[in-house]
Design a protein around this motif. Structure first.
Motif, PDB file in Angstrom:
ATOM      1  N   GLU A 233       0.881  -1.172   0.000  1.00  0.00           N
ATOM      2  CA  GLU A 233       0.000   0.000   0.000  1.00  0.00           C
ATOM      3  C   GLU A 233       0.919   1.223   0.000  1.00  0.00           C
ATOM      4  OE1 GLU A 233      -3.251  -0.832   3.283  1.00  0.00           O
ATOM      5  OE2 GLU A 233      -1.443  -1.983   3.708  1.00  0.00           O
ATOM      6  N   ALA A 241      -2.336   4.450   8.671  1.00  0.00           N
ATOM      7  CA  ALA A 241      -1.717   5.517   7.867  1.00  0.00           C
ATOM      8  C   ALA A 241      -0.193   5.522   7.995  1.00  0.00           C
ATOM      9  CB  ALA A 241      -2.290   6.894   8.245  1.00  0.00           C
ATOM     10  N   GLN A 243       3.555   5.452   6.987  1.00  0.00           N
ATOM     11  CA  GLN A 243       4.315   5.895   5.812  1.00  0.00           C
ATOM     12  C   GLN A 243       5.757   5.414   5.868  1.00  0.00           C
ATOM     13  OE1 GLN A 243       2.967  10.189   6.289  1.00  0.00           O
ATOM     14  NE2 GLN A 243       3.041   9.987   4.067  1.00  0.00           N
ATOM     15  N   GLU A 267      -4.090   0.256  -4.067  1.00  0.00           N
ATOM     16  CA  GLU A 267      -4.610   1.631  -3.945  1.00  0.00           C
ATOM     17  C   GLU A 267      -6.040   1.652  -3.393  1.00  0.00           C
ATOM     18  OE1 GLU A 267      -3.192   4.587  -4.622  1.00  0.00           O
ATOM     19  OE2 GLU A 267      -1.397   4.101  -5.788  1.00  0.00           O
ATOM     20  N   THR A 270      -5.775   4.498  -0.892  1.00  0.00           N
ATOM     21  CA  THR A 270      -5.040   5.722  -1.255  1.00  0.00           C
ATOM     22  C   THR A 270      -5.434   6.302  -2.606  1.00  0.00           C
ATOM     23  OG1 THR A 270      -3.311   4.207  -1.984  1.00  0.00           O
ATOM     24  CG2 THR A 270      -2.936   5.341   0.101  1.00  0.00           C
ATOM     25  N   THR A 275      -4.820  11.193  -1.513  1.00  0.00           N
ATOM     26  CA  THR A 275      -3.552  11.695  -0.942  1.00  0.00           C
ATOM     27  C   THR A 275      -3.290  13.159  -1.299  1.00  0.00           C
ATOM     28  OG1 THR A 275      -2.248  10.922  -2.827  1.00  0.00           O
ATOM     29  CG2 THR A 275      -2.475   9.399  -0.963  1.00  0.00           C
ATOM     30  N   GLY A 281      -1.711   6.944  -5.092  1.00  0.00           N
ATOM     31  CA  GLY A 281      -0.665   6.976  -4.067  1.00  0.00           C
ATOM     32  C   GLY A 281       0.716   6.633  -4.605  1.00  0.00           C
ATOM     33  N   GLN A 382      -5.805  11.156   4.148  1.00  0.00           N
ATOM     34  CA  GLN A 382      -5.446   9.802   4.607  1.00  0.00           C
ATOM     35  C   GLN A 382      -4.555  10.043   5.819  1.00  0.00           C
ATOM     36  OE1 GLN A 382      -6.193   6.732   3.753  1.00  0.00           O
ATOM     37  NE2 GLN A 382      -4.440   5.436   3.376  1.00  0.00           N
ATOM     38  N   LYS A 429     -10.274   9.607   7.545  1.00  0.00           N
ATOM     39  CA  LYS A 429     -10.354   9.399   6.091  1.00  0.00           C
ATOM     40  C   LYS A 429     -11.721   9.826   5.597  1.00  0.00           C
ATOM     41  CE  LYS A 429      -7.211   5.707   6.891  1.00  0.00           C
ATOM     42  NZ  LYS A 429      -6.699   4.424   6.514  1.00  0.00           N
TER      43      LYS A 429
END
Length: 457
Positions: A233, A241, A243, A267, A270, A275, A281, A382, A429
């Protein structure tokens, strides 16, 4: 308001006839009985209004019962509901052409499904057939569906059952720059960075190098020298979420392709402008996957999913017959087509960027103020707010405390989500139609809930 059945009767039925899973996922001590929705708002059976910042798990993309999308659905319902792709009908072709226009070459071949699990299932099958290999890699903490096949991709014990599931799936360390062993203060592509210190020289990222090192170790120990695929993802959804360091996916894709694998971007949460900076994303990571899977926001809440891939991979899959009765049905295509138009016309991606960045920037001030807010992160709409016992240990805030804050936020009229391997991250979200005023309302409510909790503590 004529909402029909009494709340007591609904709960009776929920316990008696709806499977026990329904009660297990009932989010609140005092459940919310939803009757109606419009754009970013939901109303319960008593006419109480809620600001919906969870969008049915990041699914209502342009707004509940959006007038334009509703009109498109109505129009199609009066014309044709279902025929299957054996026949040639306009909505399917109009939609496939339109969706393909949002992708760079060679991502131009589309398979339509009814859900994200189904899309990921199909992507697993196609990747294995195309490469002739079997093993698939995913990140710890990832969520890629709940079907028996995708259960193996999903790396979160809560969603797993003690059966032989997802054979050939291997999880590797998630390059989480907040909770993981490495992370600094400019690792990720977010308006807000972690509270961790960083000694990296300009253009270097020690965390990224370490996490890539872990991936190389997984290749050296856990899978054969040739693999089928890597699923990632662009930002973890259910995982909270999460990263990764900025260049991580780029380097990971290279390593996967060297081993014969295809790179798959999930996706489901995202995609479709959520995003803010990009429509997909993966574009924020400056990579081009071999396959992209999507669902949720694709139909604004209508059941639908898709796999987008290259002509080459599609050709390997055409050897047998794959047929999906409901995939790409006329109603789904008409709705999804209208969703693409509406995202453009309403400027939903720009709203995601503007309101999302504002929200994160303001939430970061709460993080600096309260010991139990460990991290604020994300892109666009997000967003994750990771709760901790304290900032030194970064240990997850216990479920009971999370539940209290969560319930309080709901009682003040805002719906948010929860995620993370330990259920320690609040997920924001919303439908991509929220305003700055909505953001301010939520910020006031969230601040008050945290204050209430701290006072009780």
């Amino acid at each position: 308001r004529g909402a029909g059945m009494s709340k007591e009767r609904m709960m009776e039925i929920r316990r008696q006839y709806c499977n026990p899973m329904t009660m297990k996922v009932t989010y609140y001590k005092k459940p919310v009985f939803i009757h109606q929705g419009h754009m970013q708002w939901l109303w319960d059976v008593d006419g109480r209004r809620y600001l919906d910042l969870f969008a049915g798990v990041a699914t209502v993309s342009v707004g509940h019962c959006h007038p334009k999308v509703t009109a498109a659905a109505e129009h199609q319902l009066k014309r044709l509901w279902h025929t299957t792709s054996i026949y040639v009908y306009p909505p399917l072709h109009e939609y496939c052409e339109k969706l393909a226009s949002y992708f760079p070459d060679p991502l131009k071949v589309i398979y339509l499904t009814n859900s994200g699990s189904e899309a990921n299932d199909l992507a697993m099958l196609m990747a294995r057939l195309h490469t002739g290999n079997f093993d698939i890699l995913t990140f710890r903490g990832s969520y890629h569906g709940g079907s028996p096949q995708t259960m193996g991709l999903t790396s979160n014990a809560a969603y797993k059952y003690p059966i032989a599931n997802g054979l050939g799936c291997t999880n590797t360390m998630c390059p989480d720059v907040f909770r993981g062993p490495w992370g600094g203060s400019h690792c990720r592509d977010s308006p807000v960075q972690t509270i961790r210190d960083c000694g990296c020289a300009q253009g270097h990222c020690m965390a990224n190098e370490q996490y890539i090192g872990q991936l190389k170790e997984t290749f050296a120990t856990s899978v054969p020298s040739r693999i089928a695929a890597f699923f990632g993802e662009p930002i973890q959804g259910v995982g909270g979420a999460v990263q990764y360091p900025k260049n991580y996916l780029k380097e990971a894709y290279k390593l996967v392709r060297e081993r014969g694998g295809v790179c798959i971007a999930d996706e489901v949460q995202t995609g479709f402008g959520r995003t803010g900076t990009h429509f997909w994303g993966f574009q924020g990571h400056d990579v081009i996957p071999d396959m992209v899977t999507m669902a949720k926001g694709i139909g604004n809440g209508f059941p639908m999913g898709a796999v987008v891939t290259t002509p080459e991979i599609a050709a390997s899959f055409a050897k047998g017959v794959h047929f999906n009765t409901f995939g790409g049905n006329p109603v789904a295509c008409a709705i999804a087509s209208s969703v693409l138009d509406t995202i453009k016309e309403d400027g939903a991606q720009q709203i995601s960027l503007d309101v999302g960045t504002y929200l994160m920037t303001e939430l970061a001030k709460f993080r600096d103020k309260y010991e139990i807010i460990g991290d604020v992160r994300g892109k666009g709409l997000q967003i994750g707010v990771e709760m901790v016992k304290d900032k030194v240990s970064r240990d997850p805030l216990p479920a009971e405390a999370m539940g209290e804050i969560f319930e309080d936020v709901k009682d003040m009229g805002v719906l948010i989500g929860k995620g993370g391997v330990y259920g320690q991250t609040f997920r924001i979200k919303p439908p991509m139609c929220i305003t700055r005023e909505d953001a301010d309302f939520f910020l006031a409510v969230f601040n008050k809930s945290i204050k209430n909790y701290m006072d009780r503590r």
